[in-house]
Design an enzyme around this catalytic site. Structure first.
Site, short mmCIF file in Angstrom:
data_model
loop_
_atom_site.label_atom_id
_atom_site.label_comp_id
_atom_site.label_asym_id
_atom_site.label_seq_id
_atom_site.Cartn_x
_atom_site.Cartn_y
_atom_site.Cartn_z
N HIS A 210 38.18 34.70 40.50
CA HIS A 210 37.13 34.93 39.49
C HIS A 210 37.77 35.27 38.16
CE1 HIS A 210 38.03 38.73 41.52
NE2 HIS A 210 37.69 39.35 40.40
N HIS A 212 37.23 37.25 34.47
CA HIS A 212 36.49 38.26 33.73
C HIS A 212 36.39 37.80 32.27
CE1 HIS A 212 36.84 41.53 36.82
NE2 HIS A 212 37.90 40.82 37.16
#
Length: 224
Positions: A210, A212
């Site tokens: 993922h 940010h």
């Protein structure tokens, strides 16, 4: 005419004291008393001045030599707040490191991650952007006014960037492009940061790759 004090003594051996002599003597006695009173008052004033000077000097010396500043109580209060904040930050960092170590232990288990459950809509989230391959949603513990996570909908072995293979090139490009779209939607296109945590040393807490996307405030360098 002779003054009363110089008149001859009358017969009978008694001398008459003139009112002039009494008045003169009284005036001299009053003058002596007044002079002594002034001297006494002057002495008292001098003593009082010296005593006050001594007190003032001692007070000034005490203030000057005191190791504590005038706002010592406020200083202690602020220091206490700062100590509590430092302790809180240390505790949070230790918790994040512990969580990262725990997550790393089960990184390759193949079990569904929390992101898999968010993608499946089993856990609600605040979605910012979504397409066929990527989902972007707000972080529940934001570290900036804008903090969005961008994840691939299909993990395909991409638990972390360090596990990327040649076949992942397309999805990696999709993730970066989605990060740009998120920044545009959130109005931070003129300044934002993209962060990827890889492994326990970087405090990766979810082993589902993922990104940010952070913005909305001035970023510092170097990052923590």
């Amino acid at each position: 005419m002779l003054p009363s004090s110089e008149l001859p003594i009358p017969t009978g051996g008694q001398r008459t004291i003139s009112p002039y002599y009494i008045e003169k003597s009284s005036f001299q006695l009053f003058s002596v008393k007044k002079k002594k009173k002034k001297e006494a008052m002057a002495a008292v004033s001098a003593f009082t001045l010296l005593r006050n000077r001594g007190i003032s000097t001692r007070a000034f010396s005490n203030v000057k030599s005191s190791p504590r500043p005038i706002s010592y109580i406020n200083y202690k209060f602020l220091l206490s707040i700062q100590s509590r904040r430092s302790l809180f930050r240390t505790t949070v960092i230790n918790d994040e490191e512990a969580s990262a170590q725990e997550a790393a232990a089960s990184a390759e288990s193949g079990a569904p991650t929390i992101f898999d459950k968010i993608i499946a809509k089993e856990i609600p989230s605040s979605i910012v952007y979504e397409d066929d391959r990527v989902l972007a949603f707000r972080d529940v513990n934001p570290q900036a006014p804008v903090h969005v996570l961008v994840v691939p909908k299909f993990r395909d072995g991409l638990t972390q960037l360090g596990k990327a293979e040649r076949r992942h090139r397309e999805i990696l490009g999709e993730l970066l492009y989605a990060a740009k779209i998120v920044a545009e939607k959130e109005g931070i296109l003129d300044g934002f940061r993209v962060v990827i945590n890889n492994g326990p040393s970087a405090c990766q807490s979810v082993y589902h790759l993922h990104l940010h996307v952070l913005g909305g405030r001035q970023m510092k360098w170097p990052p923590g």
